[in-house]
Design an enzyme around this catalytic site. Structure first.
Site, PDB file in Angstrom:
ATOM      1  N   LYS A 282       4.828  39.255  -2.784  1.00 17.84           N
ATOM      2  CA  LYS A 282       3.425  39.096  -3.169  1.00 17.84           C
ATOM      3  C   LYS A 282       2.638  40.356  -2.825  1.00 17.84           C
ATOM      4  O   LYS A 282       3.159  41.313  -2.230  1.00 17.84           O
ATOM      5  CB  LYS A 282       2.834  37.882  -2.446  1.00 17.84           C
ATOM      6  CG  LYS A 282       3.565  36.567  -2.728  1.00 17.84           C
ATOM      7  CD  LYS A 282       3.134  35.955  -4.021  1.00 17.84           C
ATOM      8  CE  LYS A 282       1.788  35.297  -3.882  1.00 17.84           C
ATOM      9  NZ  LYS A 282       1.357  34.647  -5.153  1.00 17.84           N
TER      10      LYS A 282
ATOM     11  N   ARG B 206       0.806  -1.213   0.000  1.00 14.80           N
ATOM     12  CA  ARG B 206       0.000   0.000   0.000  1.00 14.80           C
ATOM     13  C   ARG B 206       0.845   1.272   0.000  1.00 14.80           C
ATOM     14  O   ARG B 206       0.559   2.222  -0.729  1.00 14.80           O
ATOM     15  CB  ARG B 206      -0.959  -0.008   1.203  1.00 14.80           C
ATOM     16  CG  ARG B 206      -1.844   1.226   1.342  1.00 14.80           C
ATOM     17  CD  ARG B 206      -2.441   1.720   0.042  1.00 14.80           C
ATOM     18  NE  ARG B 206      -3.084   0.685  -0.748  1.00 14.80           N
ATOM     19  CZ  ARG B 206      -3.293   0.755  -2.050  1.00 14.80           C
ATOM     20  NH1 ARG B 206      -2.891   1.816  -2.743  1.00 14.80           N
ATOM     21  NH2 ARG B 206      -3.888  -0.234  -2.682  1.00 14.80           N
TER      22      ARG B 206
ATOM     23  N   ASP C  99      -0.245  38.327 -12.254  1.00 16.26           N
ATOM     24  CA  ASP C  99      -1.266  37.561 -11.551  1.00 16.26           C
ATOM     25  C   ASP C  99      -2.668  37.870 -12.056  1.00 16.26           C
ATOM     26  O   ASP C  99      -3.101  39.026 -12.085  1.00 16.26           O
ATOM     27  CB  ASP C  99      -1.185  37.857 -10.050  1.00 16.26           C
ATOM     28  CG  ASP C  99      -2.064  36.932  -9.237  1.00 16.26           C
ATOM     29  OD1 ASP C  99      -2.032  35.717  -9.484  1.00 16.26           O
ATOM     30  OD2 ASP C  99      -2.785  37.426  -8.349  1.00 16.26           O
TER      31      ASP C  99
ATOM     32  N   LYS D 115       2.179  24.926  -3.495  1.00 16.54           N
ATOM     33  CA  LYS D 115       0.904  24.347  -3.058  1.00 16.54           C
ATOM     34  C   LYS D 115       1.009  22.827  -3.120  1.00 16.54           C
ATOM     35  O   LYS D 115       0.402  22.160  -3.958  1.00 16.54           O
ATOM     36  CB  LYS D 115      -0.236  24.864  -3.925  1.00 16.54           C
ATOM     37  CG  LYS D 115      -0.452  26.369  -3.783  1.00 16.54           C
ATOM     38  CD  LYS D 115      -1.529  26.878  -4.721  1.00 16.54           C
ATOM     39  CE  LYS D 115      -1.697  28.387  -4.587  1.00 16.54           C
ATOM     40  NZ  LYS D 115      -2.704  28.929  -5.529  1.00 16.54           N
TER      41      LYS D 115
ATOM     42  N   GLU E 278       5.109  40.332  -7.610  1.00 22.92           N
ATOM     43  CA  GLU E 278       3.786  40.103  -8.196  1.00 22.92           C
ATOM     44  C   GLU E 278       3.113  41.426  -8.531  1.00 22.92           C
ATOM     45  O   GLU E 278       3.129  42.367  -7.726  1.00 22.92           O
ATOM     46  CB  GLU E 278       2.925  39.326  -7.206  1.00 22.92           C
ATOM     47  CG  GLU E 278       1.498  39.099  -7.650  1.00 22.92           C
ATOM     48  CD  GLU E 278       0.662  38.429  -6.579  1.00 22.92           C
ATOM     49  OE1 GLU E 278      -0.328  39.046  -6.141  1.00 22.92           O
ATOM     50  OE2 GLU E 278       1.003  37.305  -6.167  1.00 22.92           O
TER      51      GLU E 278
END
Length: 283
Positions: A171, A104, A223, A139, A201
């Site tokens: 960001k 597994r 973005d 992510k 960004e």
């Protein structure tokens, strides 16, 4: 696909060991210990139920080896290689109980990473004929970033930062907290090492113009811009900075975004939405 050297087993072993410990619990494989006579030997194959790109086979091999170093693992489809439905990816032979105990964890790693590599290959295919590269993001599944990002490489993509310490990525929230684009770029120029690359960004062309005027960045992340705006951003920049398009980059949109001339398209879905490719272990 991208032919990539494997990470040293030493780096990956802790991930696999943790997964095995989770699966074995306090008492080991109770079912196998109960129903399989000691000394039973068998052979098994990892078989693809659907087509894809191989990834995670190194981790599968480590899983079986950690369970039982005497097991023989024969790889048929190396990581980064396309395969068809029904393909035998690897063979394992030796103690039947050991094979069942490692099954597994080996399939969990391989199925998840094959899915990431396969999804990545689909996005990369949409960029053919352009210079645009598909890249992943941070992510990722906590604890599995290194192998999920390697799966992106196996699918023909490229990697963004592995961690917050790899590069400076400014960001929108950094810009808001620091007081604007010029203050953050001035801070970077005053404080950052010359060895560190800087990305910032923007989501509007006037912000891009401000970055170009101020200087201090190597890469601009465009973005959530529509395609005409991306095309205009490429023209404005005129090769002075690397451009990365990001935000809601669905597969059906990739070809038109790549055609704008951006250097990179970052796709969070490669690692947060890939699912699991259907693989099985057949005795």
């Amino acid at each position: 696909m991208n032919a990539q050297p494997n990470f040293p087993d030493l780096i990956l072993e802790p991930l696999v060991r943790a997964a095995l410990s989770e699966d074995l619990g306090s008492y080991g494989d109770l079912t196998t210990r109960t129903v399989i006579p000691a000394g039973t030997r068998y052979g098994a194959c990892i078989v693809a139920r659907e087509a894809g790109i191989a990834s995670g086979m190194q981790l599968a091999a480590i899983a079986f080896r950690l369970v039982d170093p005497a097991l023989a693992f024969r790889l048929h489809v190396p990581d980064g290689t396309p395969f068809k439905a029904g393909a035998v990816l690897a063979e394992i032979s030796g103690d039947a109980a050991s094979i069942l105990t490692g099954e597994r964890v080996a399939l969990n790693f391989a199925g998840r990473l094959c899915a990431i590599a396969t999804m990545t290959a689909g996005f990369v295919a949409e960029t053919q004929g352009t210079r645009t590269r598909i890249t992943c993001t941070r992510k990722t599944t906590p604890g599995l970033r290194i192998v999920e990002k390697q799966a992106v490489l196996h699918g023909g993509g490229f990697n963004h930062r592995f961690s917050l310490s790899d590069a400076i990525l400014i960001k929108d929230n950094h810009i808001a907290a620091a007081g604007g684009i010029r203050p953050v770029l001035q801070a970077v120029k005053a404080r950052a090492s010359h060895m560190v690359r800087v990305e910032i960004e923007v989501d509007r062309l006037d912000q891009l113009a401000e970055v170009l005027d101020e200087g201090g960045a190597d890469v601009v992340l465009l973005d959530n811009m529509d395609t005409p705006t991306l095309r205009e951003a490429v023209a404005m920049t005129d090769g002075r900075l690397v451009l990365e398009a990001s935000g809601n980059m669905r597969l059906e949109r990739i070809a038109e975004v790549a055609a704008t001339g951006v250097d990179y398209i970052s796709v969070g879905a490669l690692t947060h939405s890939a699912g699991t490719l259907d693989l099985g272990l057949d005795f």
